[in-house]
Design a protein around this motif. Structure first.
Motif, mmCIF file in Angstrom:
data_model
loop_
_atom_site.group_PDB
_atom_site.id
_atom_site.type_symbol
_atom_site.label_atom_id
_atom_site.label_comp_id
_atom_site.label_asym_id
_atom_site.label_seq_id
_atom_site.Cartn_x
_atom_site.Cartn_y
_atom_site.Cartn_z
ATOM 1 N N ALA A 405 0.858 -1.186 0.000
ATOM 2 C CA ALA A 405 0.000 0.000 0.000
ATOM 3 C C ALA A 405 0.892 1.233 0.000
ATOM 4 C CB ALA A 405 -0.910 0.000 1.227
ATOM 5 N N VAL A 406 0.280 2.391 -0.262
ATOM 6 C CA VAL A 406 1.024 3.643 -0.130
ATOM 7 C C VAL A 406 1.180 3.911 1.357
ATOM 8 C CG1 VAL A 406 1.051 6.110 -0.597
ATOM 9 C CG2 VAL A 406 0.065 4.533 -2.270
ATOM 10 N N PRO A 407 2.412 3.943 1.897
ATOM 11 C CA PRO A 407 2.588 4.136 3.339
ATOM 12 C C PRO A 407 2.163 5.538 3.776
ATOM 13 C CG PRO A 407 4.576 3.235 2.317
ATOM 14 C CD PRO A 407 3.694 3.716 1.211
ATOM 15 N N ARG A 408 1.788 5.639 5.041
ATOM 16 C CA ARG A 408 1.389 6.927 5.621
ATOM 17 C C ARG A 408 2.187 7.140 6.911
ATOM 18 N NH1 ARG A 408 -3.306 9.841 4.662
ATOM 19 N NH2 ARG A 408 -2.838 9.042 2.596
ATOM 20 N N LEU A 409 2.853 8.291 7.021
ATOM 21 C CA LEU A 409 3.613 8.636 8.220
ATOM 22 C C LEU A 409 2.729 9.401 9.189
ATOM 23 C CD1 LEU A 409 6.285 9.033 9.849
ATOM 24 C CD2 LEU A 409 6.638 11.107 8.486
ATOM 25 N N ARG A 414 4.533 8.772 15.605
ATOM 26 C CA ARG A 414 5.882 8.614 15.092
ATOM 27 C C ARG A 414 6.113 7.214 14.497
ATOM 28 N NH1 ARG A 414 5.958 11.628 19.614
ATOM 29 N NH2 ARG A 414 6.539 9.981 21.065
ATOM 30 N N LEU A 415 5.138 6.795 13.681
ATOM 31 C CA LEU A 415 5.217 5.506 13.010
ATOM 32 C C LEU A 415 4.762 5.652 11.563
ATOM 33 C CD1 LEU A 415 3.609 3.231 15.766
ATOM 34 C CD2 LEU A 415 6.020 3.205 15.077
ATOM 35 N N ILE A 416 5.287 4.780 10.708
ATOM 36 C CA ILE A 416 4.808 4.657 9.337
ATOM 37 C C ILE A 416 3.806 3.512 9.303
ATOM 38 C CG2 ILE A 416 5.441 4.100 6.960
ATOM 39 C CD1 ILE A 416 8.199 5.306 7.551
ATOM 40 N N HIS A 417 2.632 3.753 8.718
ATOM 41 C CA HIS A 417 1.564 2.752 8.672
ATOM 42 C C HIS A 417 1.394 2.269 7.236
ATOM 43 C CE1 HIS A 417 0.033 3.917 12.753
ATOM 44 N NE2 HIS A 417 0.725 5.001 12.427
ATOM 45 N N THR A 418 1.324 0.954 7.047
ATOM 46 C CA THR A 418 1.140 0.396 5.716
ATOM 47 C C THR A 418 0.553 -1.008 5.834
ATOM 48 O OG1 THR A 418 2.197 0.071 3.562
ATOM 49 C CG2 THR A 418 3.472 -0.598 5.507
ATOM 50 N N VAL A 419 0.492 -1.718 4.713
ATOM 51 C CA VAL A 419 0.068 -3.117 4.659
ATOM 52 C C VAL A 419 1.170 -3.905 3.974
ATOM 53 C CG1 VAL A 419 -1.598 -4.749 3.692
ATOM 54 C CG2 VAL A 419 -2.398 -2.583 4.659
ATOM 55 N N LEU A 420 1.524 -5.057 4.532
ATOM 56 C CA LEU A 420 2.546 -5.918 3.952
ATOM 57 C C LEU A 420 1.895 -7.056 3.184
ATOM 58 C CD1 LEU A 420 5.025 -6.271 6.975
ATOM 59 C CD2 LEU A 420 4.913 -4.462 5.234
ATOM 60 N N ARG A 421 2.472 -7.379 2.040
ATOM 61 C CA ARG A 421 2.059 -8.566 1.295
ATOM 62 C C ARG A 421 3.092 -9.645 1.562
ATOM 63 N NH1 ARG A 421 -0.427 -8.960 -4.728
ATOM 64 N NH2 ARG A 421 -0.579 -11.236 -4.864
ATOM 65 N N PHE A 459 -7.252 -12.647 -2.841
ATOM 66 C CA PHE A 459 -7.508 -11.517 -3.715
ATOM 67 C C PHE A 459 -8.369 -10.442 -3.067
ATOM 68 C CE2 PHE A 459 -10.637 -9.681 -6.635
ATOM 69 C CZ PHE A 459 -9.810 -8.936 -7.447
ATOM 70 N N VAL A 460 -9.345 -10.831 -2.270
ATOM 71 C CA VAL A 460 -10.268 -9.832 -1.722
ATOM 72 C C VAL A 460 -9.583 -8.886 -0.746
ATOM 73 C CG1 VAL A 460 -12.297 -11.273 -2.062
ATOM 74 C CG2 VAL A 460 -11.080 -11.378 0.122
ATOM 75 N N TYR A 461 -8.398 -9.248 -0.256
ATOM 76 C CA TYR A 461 -7.652 -8.382 0.656
ATOM 77 C C TYR A 461 -6.490 -7.663 -0.026
ATOM 78 C CZ TYR A 461 -10.127 -9.921 4.821
ATOM 79 O OH TYR A 461 -11.089 -10.141 5.772
ATOM 80 N N ASP A 462 -6.334 -7.832 -1.324
ATOM 81 C CA ASP A 462 -5.213 -7.210 -2.021
ATOM 82 C C ASP A 462 -5.372 -5.693 -1.965
ATOM 83 O OD1 ASP A 462 -3.176 -6.409 -3.707
ATOM 84 O OD2 ASP A 462 -3.724 -7.755 -5.351
ATOM 85 N N THR A 463 -4.396 -5.014 -1.364
ATOM 86 C CA THR A 463 -4.442 -3.557 -1.239
ATOM 87 C C THR A 463 -3.872 -2.844 -2.466
ATOM 88 O OG1 THR A 463 -2.416 -3.724 0.081
ATOM 89 C CG2 THR A 463 -4.482 -3.512 1.265
ATOM 90 N N LEU A 464 -3.297 -3.548 -3.392
ATOM 91 C CA LEU A 464 -2.979 -3.101 -4.745
ATOM 92 C C LEU A 464 -2.282 -1.745 -4.788
ATOM 93 C CD1 LEU A 464 -3.635 -4.637 -7.413
ATOM 94 C CD2 LEU A 464 -5.470 -2.996 -7.771
ATOM 95 N N GLN A 465 -1.376 -1.516 -3.810
ATOM 96 C CA GLN A 465 -0.622 -0.267 -3.731
ATOM 97 C C GLN A 465 -1.542 0.958 -3.641
ATOM 98 O OE1 GLN A 465 2.446 -0.210 -3.042
ATOM 99 N NE2 GLN A 465 3.048 -2.305 -3.534
ATOM 100 N N MET A 466 -2.672 0.800 -2.940
ATOM 101 C CA MET A 466 -3.591 1.913 -2.720
ATOM 102 C C MET A 466 -3.287 2.563 -1.372
ATOM 103 S SD MET A 466 -7.163 0.488 -4.375
ATOM 104 C CE MET A 466 -7.277 -1.100 -3.582
ATOM 105 N N ALA A 467 -3.678 3.808 -1.219
ATOM 106 C CA ALA A 467 -3.336 4.575 -0.020
ATOM 107 C C ALA A 467 -4.292 4.281 1.114
ATOM 108 C CB ALA A 467 -3.356 6.067 -0.338
ATOM 109 N N GLY A 468 -3.748 4.141 2.323
ATOM 110 C CA GLY A 468 -4.565 4.062 3.520
ATOM 111 C C GLY A 468 -4.735 5.447 4.130
#
Length: 490
Positions: A405-409, A414-421, A459-468
């Motif tokens: 996913a597109v990470p968010r700081l 003081r953490l970077i939030h994202t999703v890992l595949r 597939f239903v959980y694929d975050t497809l490099q989308m922003a959180g």
């Protein structure tokens, strides 16, 4: 970041896949690292745009400067829960207004219809929806919230829309088009708006895939446009700051300002190395970046993108005022060296995530062949710091984190939030329709993953490099290929 909708055939997966994918989220695997004094480099964000919604949740990239950073903290320490709202749509944009109600701009899997969903803040489920006129596959992905919590988007008829949400006396919600301005007289048929953002005078800036940049004042109906040089296309969104509007084409980055008549004018232009072709894991031949404003003094001292050089890409930093290049630093060395995502920028620090080799189920028309044709998804995340005297930049750390996913700081925690595949077979770089996905928090000081929580698999959980999006109350909304996942403590 740009978004490509998966092919419908990929949706009809095996029943076993769906059972696995719908498994509930597991508990957190590790506690967050103990809080420490934040580095002063991470204390500055772009200024608030008076014509946009709340900072951090008004645009896909948080603010009109596209910092991908927010002052809001993510979920509190302890176990995490997640809930997937199944919307039968890919949902790349989730925004949250001042009233706390999330709005998701999605594209249906069947029919490819852009649809706006109003979400229940308590559950993430849709409580109202509005279908928009269908346009190009990638049209309508980018939108923003204005200062009245209205979603601003362009539909397939090339009309600029302001969409409000309203509650009836019986408690039900509706979504309505509260204002509309046709752009068909300025945007040629067959072209479509791919990015838009408000400026500090209340005009809406937009850019089209065909390389047209314009301003629209829907208060008076005035539209002005400028065509970029022949052959240049725009494949990502745009960013606005008090100094002007940043647009990155498939050949160069621009800072533009509006003349007295509203017509865009080029303040400066900087070409970049677009490489020999589209890299696997990218959706166009050129930079995959929405340009990011950042800086330690004004929050927009600098502008940054990632080029498409081969074999390794570079983070490019320019001075916003005159376009002078501050540095070109090789990044994403530990993993795949290519990025379709907008960099994170805060203070003097920039973070870049790799998408090289990411297996998009479908590419946009005209994307062209990959060079090479395919590659493994190794991941990658880099931090670069601009030197305090502005004399250059330094690579601070480089990891092989597989961000999906597109990470968010967050400057709040003081953490970077994202999703890992994660691969089905640990230790490999394989990808498959069975891959598991995990919410993750990363220490921006070191690049270390400090907390994860399983979301689901398939597939239903694929975050497809989308922003959180991090919302008030420590809630994260993450779009997937089939809906929106709501992540919170508890």
């Amino acid at each position: 970041m740009r978004f490509a909708l998966p092919a419908r055939a990929a949706v009809v997966s095996a029943a076993a896949l769906l059972v696995l994918a719908l498994a509930p989220a597991g508990p957190a695997l590790a506690a967050p690292a103990a809080s420490a004094a934040p580095p002063p480099l991470l204390n500055s964000l772009p200024p608030h745009n008076p014509y946009a919604g709340p900072d951090g949740t008004a645009t896909m990239h948080g603010d009109t400067g596209s910092s991908d950073a927010t002052a809001l903290p993510g979920p509190a320490a302890g176990p995490l829960t997640s809930h997937r709202a199944a919307l039968a749509s890919a949902c790349p944009t989730v925004l949250v207004g001042s009233d706390g109600y999330p709005l998701a701009l999605c594209t249906t899997i069947v029919g490819l219809t852009p649809t706006v969903h109003l979400l229940d803040p308590a559950s993430g489920e849709s409580i109202a929806e509005l279908a928009l006129v269908k346009g190009s596959l990638l049209g309508g992905v980018y939108a923003y919230l204005d200062n009245e919590d209205r979603l601003v988007a362009v539909d397939g008829d090339r009309s600029l829309l302001r969409i409000g949400h309203h509650r009836a006396a019986n408690g039900s919600w509706t979504l309505t088009v509260d204002r509309s301005l046709p752009l068909a007289g300025a945007v040629p048929e067959g072209d479509s708006v791919v990015g838009l953002s408000p400026d500090w005078q209340g005009r809406v800036w937009f850019a089209t895939g065909g390389g047209l940049v314009g301003t629209a004042d829907d208060r008076g109906g005035v539209v002005g446009t400028l065509a970029l040089p022949a052959g240049e296309q725009v494949a990502n969104s745009i960013s606005t700051a008090p100094a002007g509007t940043a647009v990155t084409s498939t050949a160069a980055t621009y800072l533009l300002v509006a003349g007295p008549d509203g017509v865009p004018r080029i303040r400066w232009r900087q070409a970049y190395d677009r490489g020999p072709g589209r890299k696997p894991g990218q959706l166009s031949w050129g930079s995959g970046s929405t340009p990011t404003f950042f800086g330690p003094t004004t929050g927009t001292d600098y502008l940054t993108i990632v080029d498409n050089a081969a074999p390794g890409v570079h983070l490019l930093v320019y001075r916003t005022d005159d376009g002078a290049q501050v540095c070109s630093v090789g990044v994403l060395r530990a993993g795949g060296s290519g990025s379709e995502n907008s960099p994170i920028g805060a203070g003097d620090a920039v973070f870049v995530a790799s998408t090289y080799g990411y297996p998009y189920p479908k590419l946009p028309a005209g994307a062209g062949p990959g060079v090479p044709a395919s590659a493994a998804f190794d991941g990658g995340l880099s931090r670069v710091d601009v030197r305090p005297d502005g004399s250059g930049c330094d690579l601070t750390w480089d990891t092989a984190v597989r961000s999906a996913a597109v990470p968010r700081l967050s400057l709040g925690d003081r953490l970077i939030h994202t999703v890992l595949r994660r691969p089905v077979i640990p230790g490999t770089d394989w990808t498959s329709l069975l891959d598991p996905y995990a919410y993750a928090e990363i220490d921006p000081r070191t690049g270390a993953v400090v907390r994860t929580a399983h979301l689901g698999a398939g597939f239903v959980y694929d975050t497809l490099q989308m922003a959180g999006t991090i919302a008030p109350g420590g809630v994260v909304y993450q779009g997937t290929t089939t809906g929106v996942v709501r992540i919170a403590a508890g």
